[in-house]
Enzyme design. Structure first.
Site, PDB file in Angstrom:
ATOM      1  N   HIS A   1       0.809  -1.220   0.000  1.00 52.13           N
ATOM      2  CA  HIS A   1       0.000   0.000   0.000  1.00 52.13           C
ATOM      3  C   HIS A   1       0.835   1.259   0.000  1.00 52.13           C
ATOM      4  O   HIS A   1       0.534   2.231  -0.679  1.00 52.13           O
ATOM      5  CB  HIS A   1      -0.913  -0.003   1.223  1.00 52.13           C
ATOM      6  CG  HIS A   1      -2.022  -1.000   1.102  1.00 52.13           C
ATOM      7  ND1 HIS A   1      -2.696  -1.503   2.167  1.00 52.13           N
ATOM      8  CD2 HIS A   1      -2.558  -1.572   0.014  1.00 52.13           C
ATOM      9  CE1 HIS A   1      -3.611  -2.353   1.751  1.00 52.13           C
ATOM     10  NE2 HIS A   1      -3.532  -2.412   0.446  1.00 52.13           N
TER      11      HIS A   1
ATOM     12  N   CYS B   1      -0.003  -2.068 -24.421  1.00 49.82           N
ATOM     13  CA  CYS B   1      -0.082  -1.385 -23.123  1.00 49.82           C
ATOM     14  C   CYS B   1       0.799  -2.027 -22.053  1.00 49.82           C
ATOM     15  O   CYS B   1       0.654  -1.754 -20.879  1.00 49.82           O
ATOM     16  CB  CYS B   1      -1.530  -1.320 -22.643  1.00 49.82           C
ATOM     17  SG  CYS B   1      -2.261  -2.932 -22.350  1.00 49.82           S
TER      18      CYS B   1
HETATM   19  C1  PEP Z   1       0.317  -6.891 -19.459  1.00 50.14           C
HETATM   20  O1  PEP Z   1       0.243  -8.077 -19.143  1.00 50.14           O
HETATM   21  O2  PEP Z   1       1.160  -6.440 -20.261  1.00 50.14           O
HETATM   22  C2  PEP Z   1      -0.603  -5.907 -18.874  1.00 50.14           C
HETATM   23  C3  PEP Z   1      -0.653  -4.686 -19.309  1.00 50.14           C
HETATM   24  O3  PEP Z   1      -1.361  -6.327 -17.816  1.00 50.14           O
HETATM   25  P1  PEP Z   1      -0.822  -6.452 -16.315  1.00 50.14           P
HETATM   26  O4  PEP Z   1       0.565  -5.857 -16.291  1.00 50.14           O
HETATM   27  O5  PEP Z   1      -1.789  -5.712 -15.476  1.00 50.14           O
HETATM   28  O6  PEP Z   1      -0.838  -7.920 -16.116  1.00 50.14           O
END
Ligand code: PEP
Ligand code: MG
Length: 757
Positions: free
Chosen positions: A371, A684
């Protein structure tokens, strides 16, 4: 020690020890008597006390049972022999056959060869090891947990005698404790939040030393405990009131979770039990805190491990109420360049500091998902954690550098070192100013190709960075984060309110909401979970929410209501096959129909897409692309599955490279299929945030990236210097190679073409 000692017997033993410690005679004479009492009371043939001397050496100071000639002669280095191992690890060791232990170091002068079993505990004070207390028996004894507990409690009491300065003179004690004080030291740790700070050390926890260990009247101590508990609760309520936070804010949620721990009955119960054995309330709190730490820090459950911090935070708060000590946060004269140093700090404690004066945080422990790290991230304070031995090396007022970029901490930096970091800060400021200058300019390559740069978010306050980073929108909103920091599952009304606030703050810029990616290692405190052998590949994300459709449907309902009358972008995590996408989509359709039937205003338009994080989905793209409005590659998971390489394992962190022919070919193939189908594609995962990787992704066909907001400026600067067509041609060549990595080649390309990466 054939039978476990009950509370009454332990109480009597502690009382005798206390009387003995207060008795006349030299400290050595008292210690000699004390080992006799312990040996007799715990039915051990040997009881020995080893005390830490300067130079990290443990010296036998007193013994009942071993040869007296060995006293002050037998010495072991920290880490040497079983005693040295106990000192090094600061852990209890119970061995029924000590001589066959690989670390057994035989010392003939002690005459210990006839003793087979051994129970040893560290003598700890304020987190430092001052010595070792050990029992030995001739037989191959199995020591019980209760026996170990009793010996630990005895060691706590003994610590006062050892620290008293009579056995080892205070100057030598100081040298033992403050190893290396005075000179520049560079310590490695773990990056918890980006940024660099130069400042002055403020020890968060003015060490609360528990002075009185043994009490005569358990009832009076229990009353003191209850009073301190209520004082602490009032304190927590005050933080709520003065924090200026509103109920919907995540920081409020974190405090709420924390308050829940403060009400934990098991915790109170354990402290009360220790008081019954004769400890003072302070000593009992400390003992239970140490037990908690020992127990929880060994669990592999990340959620439980992080709760250690919350309990530490509470225990320290409780101790302050009992002892009347105050925290550094209360000090009126906090330096303007405060760098907080602590073993750990709770989220509520961090929020108590004046943000304007707080420049950095360094922790001996800490973890990226705790946190307090979430708070540091939201407040944009550089933070480094997991710096072993930190507290033994600093003093309040020391100069310090926190480098949250490399994970290093420099104590008492020499002038030239300090200047190097000051320069790095100036450079970062200059770069930031440069990014600021291009903030409103479009991310377009020199040959005219636009690239959409978006940010990833997970907290409502992150959304405020949309404007200052110049991001086009939020390409990934990880909805699980608000769930993870709450103490109970938010209902539809709460979720609607949360998503509405996000959309309001985004002020018309698109936000792609990803439905819950929980399970695996993202655990919710209020949901039951079972340990899984491979959590990343286990029961998580869409697998979990399809099996428990009510969770997904409520979330979708909240999103539909929050976005009523405006655009909604929705995607699912960890989809592995088209059928899964269809099933998830169907739940969304049901919710849309339900809302329509009730006459509610629906979002318009509604875009539904999916993450591509599981390789199997690539071979279903022709079918999938007909069904989705957009696709977003989650490279963090996708790469771990492509290379069969755990993304969280630091030993494998550099083993495979995203800038390698197989990855680039794979990315190019995804981009060209989406292009041909006319489906919007984003990436992403974390690789989008590194300018060199982002350059390669654009080179193989990506035109939308989403990243943490601080990366937008550097990536935009790269894009605006990039000539795309020569890069695309060069990548055609690179993807044909059999190399482990093409990073160096891409770096040379960037240098040759004046592209800042
Ligand atoms: C990923 O897996 O690249 C992603 C963006 O999701 P997370 O990092 O939340 O698993
Ligand atoms: Mg993922």
């Amino acid at each position: 020690m054939q039978t476990a000692l009950g509370p009454g017997a332990t109480r009597r033993l502690l009382k005798r020890l206390r009387d003995m410690m207060a008795a006349a005679g030299s400290a050595q004479q008292r210690l000699d008597r004390i080992v006799k009492i312990i040996a007799a009371d715990l039915i051990a043939e040997v009881c020995s006390v080893y005390v830490m001397r300067a130079g990290q050496v443990l010296e036998l100071f007193a013994t009942e049972g071993l040869n007296q000639d060995a006293v002050h002669k037998t010495r072991l280095r920290v880490g040497e022999g079983i005693v040295g191992e106990i000192a090094q690890s600061a852990r209890t060791l119970a061995l029924s056959d000590a001589q066959s232990h690989p670390n057994f170091a035989y010392r003939p002068e002690t005459g210990e060869d006839i003793y087979h079993s051994m129970l040893g505990v560290p003598i700890l004070r304020a987190g430092r090891t001052l010595g070792v207390l050990a029992l030995q028996n001739r037989t191959f004894r199995e020591y019980t947990e209760e026996e170990a507990e009793t010996l630990q409690t005895v060691a706590m009491v003994l610590a006062e005698l050892v620290a008293g300065g009579e056995l080892v003179n205070p100057e030598e004690m100081l040298r033992i404790e403050d190893v290396g004080l005075g000179s520049t030291e560079r310590l490695d740790g773990l990056k918890l939040n980006d940024g660099i700070a130069i400042g002055t050390v403020v020890l968060h926890q003015p060490r609360i030393s528990v002075r009185q260990m043994v009490a005569d009247d358990p009832q009076a101590e229990l009353k003191r405990l209850r009073d301190a508990m209520s004082g602490m609760r009032v304190d927590i309520d005050r933080i709520f009131e003065t924090s200026g936070l509103s109920e919907g804010d995540e920081r409020w949620q974190i405090l709420e979770t924390y308050r829940m721990f403060a009400e934990d009955r098991g915790w109170l119960q354990r402290i009360s039990e220790r008081i019954e054995t004769g400890l003072t309330a302070e000593a009992a709190v400390q003992k239970v805190q140490e037990d908690n730490r020992a127990r929880l820090s060994q669990t592999t459950d990340p959620y439980l491990r992080e709760r250690v911090d919350d309990f530490d935070d509470l225990a320290n708060r409780l101790l302050r109420h009992l002892s009347g000590d105050r925290t550094a946060a209360d000090a009126a004269d906090l330096p303007d360049d405060t760098v907080l140093v602590a073993r750990n700090i709770g989220p509520a404690e961090l929020l108590e500091y004046d943000r304007r004066k707080l420049k950095g945080v360094v922790l001996e422990e800490g973890s990226p998902t705790a946190h307090v790290s979430i708070i540091a991230h939201a407040l944009d304070i550089p933070m480094v954690g997991r710096v072993p031995g930190l507290l033994g090396r600093v003093e309040s007022g020391d100069a310090i550098v926190v480098d949250g970029i490399s994970g290093q901490t420099i104590l008492r930096p020499r002038d030239d070192v300090r200047e190097t970091f000051a320069q790095a800060i100036r450079q970062r400021d200059a770069l930031r100013a440069g990014y600021e200058a291009i903030r409103k300019l479009p991310a377009v390559t020199r040959d005219g190709t636009p690239v959409s740069l978006n940010m990833n978010a997970g907290l409502v306050i992150d959304v405020d960075h949309l404007a200052d980073s110049g991001a086009d929108g939020i390409g990934l909103y990880r909805t699980e984060i608000p769930f993870m920091i709450r103490s109970s599952m938010p209902d539809v009304v709460e979720q609607t309110d949360l998503y509405r606030r996000i959309l309001d703050r985004a002020d018309g810029r698109p936000v792609v909401f990803r439905t819950l990616d929980i399970g695996g290692d993202k655990l919710l405190p209020y949901m039951e979970h079972v340990a899984q052998e491979n959590p990343a590949m286990g029961f998580r994300a869409i697998r979990l929410t399809l099996d428990r459709p009510a969770i997904l449907r409520e979330q979708v309902r909240g999103l539909l209501r929050a976005a009523g009358g405006r655009r909604l972008d929705l995607m699912f995590p960890m989809i592995s096959e088209v059928a899964e996408f269809d099933a998830a989509r169907e739940l969304v359709e049901i919710e849309i129909a339900r809302e329509r039937k009730r006459g509610r205003t629906l979002p318009e338009p509604i875009h539904i897409g999916t993450m591509l994080e599981v390789p199997s989905l690539y071979w279903q793209l022709p079918q999938l692309l007909k069904r989705v409005d957009f696709l977003s590659v989650g490279s963090n998971d996708l790469l771990q599955f492509l290379f069969a390489c755990d993304r969280g394992n630091p030993e494998l962190a550099d083993r495979y490279d995203a800038l390698s022919p197989p990855v680039l070919r794979f990315m190019r193939a995804i981009a060209s299929e989406c292009d041909a189908a006319g489906v919007a594609l984003t990436l992403c995962g974390d690789i989008a945030s590194r300018p060199l990787e982002a350059m390669a992704l654009i080179g193989v066909g990506f035109r939308r990236l989403s990243m943490p907001f601080p990366a937008i400026g550097p990536v935009k600067a790269m894009v605006r210097s990039l000539e795309l067509s020569p890069l695309a041609k060069y990548l055609d060549e690179l993807t044909k190679l059999a190399d482990h990595s093409v990073r160096k080649k891409l770096l040379s390309f960037a240098r040759d073409h004046n592209i800042p990466v």
